[in-house]
Write an enzyme that holds these catalytic residues in place. Structure first.
Site, mmCIF file in Angstrom:
data_model
loop_
_atom_site.group_PDB
_atom_site.id
_atom_site.type_symbol
_atom_site.label_atom_id
_atom_site.label_comp_id
_atom_site.label_asym_id
_atom_site.label_seq_id
_atom_site.Cartn_x
_atom_site.Cartn_y
_atom_site.Cartn_z
ATOM 1 N N SER A 1 -94.458 72.151 8.484
ATOM 2 C CA SER A 1 -94.726 73.167 9.656
ATOM 3 C C SER A 1 -93.647 74.229 9.524
ATOM 4 O O SER A 1 -92.735 74.050 9.178
ATOM 5 C CB SER A 1 -94.512 72.288 10.860
ATOM 6 N N THR B 1 -100.692 78.099 18.156
ATOM 7 C CA THR B 1 -99.625 77.077 18.593
ATOM 8 C C THR B 1 -99.196 77.608 20.054
ATOM 9 O O THR B 1 -99.403 78.610 20.320
ATOM 10 C CB THR B 1 -98.504 77.134 17.559
#
Ligand code: GLY
Length: 565
Positions: free
Chosen positions: A445, A374
């Site tokens: 998430s 990420t």
């Protein structure tokens, strides 16, 4: 001629690269604005937009597209993410562009005929790809709050992809590894190779013409340039050829959503973070509420008692995360008010035993998912508009598959769903209902883009990659700044730990925790596991005395930098 062009480009980029080496990991000051990202060229693109009069949203859009070119392990158009925006008038909003499960996804998508998870299938196969959200999210944010033309924000990325930029040593390390991958990772084989088929060397110009073409369509047609027309056609064709399930209908139906932020407080500070489908904001605020109850004047920073307390707070927040959280559009009764309340924190705090570790019990709840690729960036403009943006492909280079005609890599975000209902184990596989797979649902998430405000103005803009560790590295950095008044670069570099309830262990940064502390924690019943690093934090703080923004890029970043002006 080709050699001459390369030399020319290298000279053109030289000042940026000299600047990058001095800027990486140093604190940087910006009176008028700041961009801190995982790649110096992308930070420079954002700063150029600010200098042209663009606001923080404009700069963020340009930075995000630039990262898709210069930091492709996580910067993306094939993934998804979240934006937290604080406007100069003090209003805060968020954008959710998390990937969605395709219409053909079923709860047993990754199970064998006995209902067991087929190991790796939810991360390493084409069915692990969620419907990408990045272009939709950036476009929606632009429609709502952008000021410069959309095309001007995408063009720098088109230039970087089409004209190329010099390969860095950081990228080269990965390029070597990726270029050796087997045939199933189709796009990776040639991703980092030049026209002669050789892996691009550090300093050599790396061009991505197919990606430049895709970005040009996005530049010219906005949202529809990705979700309709030739890009959508090619995504569907590629999926069909590879046995994937994403169709043109999935792409046409994809929508980004503007959501109300979560708000918590810590002493005089206001904390704004991402609501579900991220679990980050809920867990961060729950842990900050717990820490507010501790008398931190009596607990030395990084002492055994401190690490124990922080680890116990993490366990509790992660257990609640696993039990309760999922896509709010599929779970209308998420108990957010309760989880965020000070009363709930008091109950959680009261059962912390300061003399021994509590046990994580897999018959209750826990958490496994691990997406480390990420990337986060933080932006602030001259008017005080602030953006905290985290987006992801899940694993490094996502599923490592994609159409070479389009030039970008797909995410493997479907692995963030709970794969088997009812199965929660000590390894951390979770089976709670809120995060089971369903068509068009967004997977839970851990991304935690956060803005802390003081007196209604941005005081700290922060976020990180690192899968579940994101929540905890952001939490500790926020605590370091708010409670210990650390400078942003010190707060980012200070030792971090990670506990996610299950597996029941504290991960710690191998070279930063003293052996005495480790031994004392083991005597209290904690299991400890060394890791090389936790988090790649990108942060900005405001110094009210100097009236200046201070940026810090984590030294764990390969090519990151804070750039201010
Ligand atoms: N891909 C990591 C996360 O969303 O938590």
């Amino acid at each position: 001629m080709k050699k001459l062009n390369v030399a020319l480009l290298q000279i053109l980029y030289l000042p940026i690269f000299i600047c990058s080496y001095s800027a990486v990991n140093a604190q940087t000051y910006g009176k008028n604005g700041m961009v801190v990202s995982d790649n110096v060229l992308a930070s420079e693109v954002g700063i150029d937009i600010l200098k042209k009069g663009g606001n923080a949203i404009n700069a963020s859009i340009a930075t995000a597209f630039a990262l898709a070119v210069t930091h492709p392990e996580a910067g993306n158009v094939g993934g998804g993410g979240f934006i937290v925006l604080m406007k100069s008038d003090g209003e805060v909003t968020t954008f959710d562009f998390r990937e969605k499960a395709p219409l053909k996804a079923t709860p047993d998508l990754f199970q064998d005929s006995n209902g067991n998870l087929i190991e790796g299938s939810n991360h390493e196969t084409i069915k692990a790809v969620g419907v990408p959200g990045t272009v939709a999210g950036l476009y929606l944010a632009h429609q709502k709050y952008g000021s410069l033309p959309w095309a001007d924000l995408v063009q720098p990325a088109v230039n970087l992809a089409g004209n190329g930029f010099p390969m860095t040593w950081g990228l080269y390390q990965v390029a070597l590894r990726m270029s050796e991958m087997d045939e199933s990772y189709d796009i990776m084989k040639n991703y980092f190779r030049n026209d002669e088929g050789l892996v691009i060397q550090p300093g050599e110009i790396w061009k991505q013409q197919a990606l430049a073409n895709t970005l040009s369509l996005i530049r010219d047609h906005g949202h529809n340039g990705f979700y309709l027309g030739p890009v959508a056609e090619e995504i569907e064709a590629y999926m069909k050829a590879k046995g994937g399930i994403i169709t043109k209908e999935d792409l046409a139906k994809y929508n980004a959503i503007e959501r109300k932020p979560l708000k918590g407080t810590y002493k005089d500070f206001e904390i704004y973070s991402m609501p579900p489908p991220s679990s980050g904001g809920v867990a961060l605020i729950e842990m900050m509420n717990l820490m507010e109850l501790a008398d931190l004047n009596k607990i030395e920073f990084n002492s055994t008692a401190y690490v124990h307390l922080v680890g116990e707070a993490m366990k509790r927040a992660f257990a609640d995360r696993a039990e309760h959280l999922g896509d709010p559009d599929f779970n209308p009764d998420l108990p957010l008010d309760r989880l965020l309340s000070k009363e709930f924190a008091k109950k959680r705090f009261d059962n912390i035993d300061m003399t021994k570790a509590s046990l994580s019990d897999s018959s209750k709840y826990g958490q496994l998912y691990d997406g480390s690729s990420t990337t986060h960036f933080s932006v602030v403009d001259k008017d005080g508009n602030a953006v905290s943006l985290t987006y992801t492909l899940e694993h490094s280079y996502g599923v490592k598959m994609g159409s070479s005609k389009l030039g970008f890599i797909f995410n493997n975000e479907m692995g963030d769903f709970n794969p088997v209902a009812g199965v929660t184990n000590s390894r951390g596989q979770i089976g709670s209902n809120p995060n089971l797979i369903a068509p068009e649902k967004r997977m839970l998430s851990s991304m935690t883009p956060t803005i802390v405000a003081k007196d209604g103005k941005p005081y700290l803009i922060i976020g990180s990659p690192g899968g579940r560790t994101i929540i905890n590295t952001v939490f500790q950095t926020v605590l370091n700044v708010l409670e210990y008044d650390m400078r942003i670069d010190k707060a980012i570099e200070a030792m971090k730990i990670h506990h996610q309830w299950l597996p029941d262990e504290i991960r710690y940064e191998r070279h930063l925790m003293s052996p005495d502390t480790r031994y004392a924690l083991e005597l209290m019943g904690h299991k400890l596991r060394p890791v090389n690093n936790l988090g790649v934090l990108m942060g900005i703080t405001y110094d009210p005395r100097l009236k200046v923004y201070v940026g810090g890029a984590d030294s764990a970043s390969k090519d990151g930098a804070a750039v201010g002006y």
